[in-house]
Design a protein around this motif. Structure first.
Motif, PDB file in Angstrom:
ATOM      1  N   UNK A   1     -12.696 -14.504  10.557  1.00 18.88           N
ATOM      2  CA  UNK A   1     -11.733 -13.422  10.804  1.00 18.88           C
ATOM      3  C   UNK A   1     -11.959 -12.305   9.791  1.00 18.88           C
ATOM      4  N   UNK A   2     -11.970 -11.091  10.266  1.00 17.65           N
ATOM      5  CA  UNK A   2     -12.116  -9.924   9.395  1.00 17.65           C
ATOM      6  C   UNK A   2     -10.727  -9.335   9.144  1.00 17.65           C
ATOM      7  N   UNK A   3     -10.463  -8.960   7.906  1.00 20.20           N
ATOM      8  CA  UNK A   3      -9.181  -8.344   7.609  1.00 20.20           C
ATOM      9  C   UNK A   3      -9.160  -6.920   8.143  1.00 20.20           C
ATOM     10  N   UNK A   4      -8.096  -6.590   8.814  1.00 21.81           N
ATOM     11  CA  UNK A   4      -7.957  -5.262   9.409  1.00 21.81           C
ATOM     12  C   UNK A   4      -7.473  -4.282   8.337  1.00 21.81           C
ATOM     13  N   UNK A   5      -8.081  -3.113   8.278  1.00 19.94           N
ATOM     14  CA  UNK A   5      -7.612  -2.096   7.336  1.00 19.94           C
ATOM     15  C   UNK A   5      -6.672  -1.153   8.077  1.00 19.94           C
ATOM     16  N   UNK A   6      -5.714  -0.655   7.364  1.00 22.52           N
ATOM     17  CA  UNK A   6      -4.710   0.246   7.925  1.00 22.52           C
ATOM     18  C   UNK A   6      -4.734   1.517   7.097  1.00 22.52           C
ATOM     19  N   UNK A   7      -4.661   2.658   7.771  1.00 16.83           N
ATOM     20  CA  UNK A   7      -4.508   3.926   7.041  1.00 16.83           C
ATOM     21  C   UNK A   7      -3.749   4.910   7.913  1.00 16.83           C
ATOM     22  N   UNK A   8      -2.998   5.774   7.287  1.00 15.53           N
ATOM     23  CA  UNK A   8      -2.260   6.815   7.988  1.00 15.53           C
ATOM     24  C   UNK A   8      -1.921   7.951   7.031  1.00 15.53           C
ATOM     25  N   UNK A   9      -1.542   9.102   7.609  1.00 18.33           N
ATOM     26  CA  UNK A   9      -1.119  10.283   6.847  1.00 18.33           C
ATOM     27  C   UNK A   9       0.187  10.773   7.456  1.00 18.33           C
ATOM     28  N   UNK A  10       1.168  11.020   6.627  1.00 16.17           N
ATOM     29  CA  UNK A  10       2.438  11.594   7.082  1.00 16.17           C
ATOM     30  C   UNK A  10       2.560  13.013   6.536  1.00 16.17           C
ATOM     31  N   UNK A  11       3.056  13.922   7.361  1.00 16.02           N
ATOM     32  CA  UNK A  11       3.348  15.295   6.931  1.00 16.02           C
ATOM     33  C   UNK A  11       4.678  15.717   7.543  1.00 16.02           C
ATOM     34  N   UNK A  12       5.246  16.789   7.018  1.00 19.49           N
ATOM     35  CA  UNK A  12       6.484  17.344   7.582  1.00 19.49           C
ATOM     36  C   UNK A  12       7.606  16.334   7.663  1.00 19.49           C
ATOM     37  N   UNK A  13       8.287  16.330   8.824  1.00 20.78           N
ATOM     38  CA  UNK A  13       9.443  15.441   9.004  1.00 20.78           C
ATOM     39  C   UNK A  13       9.057  13.973   9.129  1.00 20.78           C
ATOM     40  N   UNK A  14       7.770  13.702   9.342  1.00 23.07           N
ATOM     41  CA  UNK A  14       7.314  12.308   9.460  1.00 23.07           C
ATOM     42  C   UNK A  14       7.204  11.620   8.096  1.00 23.07           C
ATOM     43  N   UNK A  15       7.297  12.376   6.989  1.00 23.25           N
ATOM     44  CA  UNK A  15       7.161  11.775   5.657  1.00 23.25           C
ATOM     45  C   UNK A  15       8.262  10.739   5.436  1.00 23.25           C
ATOM     46  N   UNK A  16       7.833   9.536   5.133  1.00 21.78           N
ATOM     47  CA  UNK A  16       8.772   8.449   4.864  1.00 21.78           C
ATOM     48  C   UNK A  16       9.108   7.602   6.073  1.00 21.78           C
ATOM     49  N   UNK A  17       8.498   7.886   7.233  1.00 17.70           N
ATOM     50  CA  UNK A  17       8.828   7.114   8.432  1.00 17.70           C
ATOM     51  C   UNK A  17       8.153   5.751   8.470  1.00 17.70           C
ATOM     52  N   UNK A  18       6.980   5.605   7.870  1.00 14.49           N
ATOM     53  CA  UNK A  18       6.323   4.306   7.816  1.00 14.49           C
ATOM     54  C   UNK A  18       6.996   3.442   6.769  1.00 14.49           C
ATOM     55  N   UNK A  19       7.118   2.159   7.081  1.00 14.20           N
ATOM     56  CA  UNK A  19       7.770   1.228   6.151  1.00 14.20           C
ATOM     57  C   UNK A  19       6.891   0.919   4.941  1.00 14.20           C
ATOM     58  N   UNK A  20       5.567   0.883   5.147  1.00 16.61           N
ATOM     59  CA  UNK A  20       4.662   0.534   4.052  1.00 16.61           C
ATOM     60  C   UNK A  20       4.382   1.747   3.179  1.00 16.61           C
ATOM     61  N   UNK A  21       3.903   1.485   1.981  1.00 16.42           N
ATOM     62  CA  UNK A  21       3.543   2.565   1.064  1.00 16.42           C
ATOM     63  C   UNK A  21       4.634   2.853   0.049  1.00 16.42           C
ATOM     64  N   UNK A  22       4.223   3.541  -1.013  1.00 18.81           N
ATOM     65  CA  UNK A  22       5.168   3.923  -2.067  1.00 18.81           C
ATOM     66  C   UNK A  22       6.122   4.982  -1.530  1.00 18.81           C
ATOM     67  N   UNK A  23       7.336   5.039  -2.046  1.00 18.84           N
ATOM     68  CA  UNK A  23       8.292   6.045  -1.577  1.00 18.84           C
ATOM     69  C   UNK A  23       7.794   7.462  -1.853  1.00 18.84           C
TER      70      UNK A  23
ATOM     71  N   UNK B   1      -7.386  -8.118  -2.247  1.00 13.16           N
ATOM     72  CA  UNK B   1      -6.807  -7.206  -1.264  1.00 13.16           C
ATOM     73  C   UNK B   1      -5.824  -6.280  -1.961  1.00 13.16           C
ATOM     74  N   UNK B   2      -5.515  -5.157  -1.317  1.00 17.07           N
ATOM     75  CA  UNK B   2      -4.569  -4.233  -1.914  1.00 17.07           C
ATOM     76  C   UNK B   2      -4.256  -3.065  -1.019  1.00 17.07           C
ATOM     77  N   UNK B   3      -3.517  -2.122  -1.567  1.00 17.26           N
ATOM     78  CA  UNK B   3      -3.170  -0.898  -0.844  1.00 17.26           C
ATOM     79  C   UNK B   3      -2.984   0.227  -1.842  1.00 17.26           C
ATOM     80  N   UNK B   4      -3.062   1.453  -1.336  1.00 13.74           N
ATOM     81  CA  UNK B   4      -2.918   2.640  -2.184  1.00 13.74           C
ATOM     82  C   UNK B   4      -2.173   3.718  -1.413  1.00 13.74           C
TER      83      UNK B   4
END
Length: 196
Positions: free
Chosen positions: A105-127, A67-70
């Protein structure tokens, strides 16, 4: 009667330091590694000017079990413009359920895109940092003398750009934390590789 001669003060014997040689080697290695990182930063400055501050890079993690994330950071005019995140699971397929058993049980995948003022609002992901900010961290990491159980890894990509300068604890076998710069790939110019 001659005056008594006072004994000359004797310097205490030098104290043996068993770690002196290791410290000396660690400091020497830090100088060599710092020179490598500075060379990578110099190549980056030229590439950044050529791409007019437009690039993207990826930071990822994959566990030894699959498993992993990018995270993909998109930079335009030397400022973070987008942050993309996705999880994945490359583990072996789960065996079909036995007759009468429930579905696995199937592992759920998560994906999202941040732009503008939303950049950095999600806790997950690289800074959301530019490569310039990450290269400052790389330089600090290269200058640090290593402890006996640590190892430093420095690597550049085929473009000559620094993609890693991190320290790992050799006492940890699987998925040891990597402290410093760890970039999977750098894409120069306006295009963003692998981002829909």
């Amino acid at each position: 009667v001659p005056a008594p001669v006072s004994p000359r003060p004797v310097a205490p014997p030098p104290v043996f330091d068993p770690n002196a040689k290791a410290r000396e080697l660690a400091e020497k290695q830090a100088k060599v590694d710092t020179a490598k990182v500075k060379e990578g930063i110099k190549a980056w400055e030229a590439a950044k000017a050529k791409s007019k501050g437009n690039y993207s890079y990826k930071i990822g993690f994959q566990s030894w079990v699959g498993f992993g994330h990018e995270t993909t950071i998109v930079v335009r005019n030397n400022k973070v413009a987008e942050r993309h995140f996705r999880t994945f699971n490359r583990a072996r397929p789960i065996a079909p359920p036995r007759p009468g058993g429930g579905a696995p049980a199937q592992l759920k995948t998560i994906s999202w895109v941040e732009t503008g003022k939303a950049i950095g609002t999600n806790k997950r992901g690289a800074p959301a940092k530019t490569l310039d900010e990450l290269y400052k961290i790389a330089l600090e990491t290269a200058q640090k003398p290593l402890k006996q159980f640590e190892r430093r890894y420095i690597r550049s990509d085929k473009q000559g750009l620094l993609v890693s300068c991190y320290i790992m604890d050799r006492r940890i076998a699987d998925d040891a934390p990597r402290n410093g710069l760890v970039v999977s790939s750098i894409q120069l110019g306006g295009g963003v590789e692998g981002v829909a």
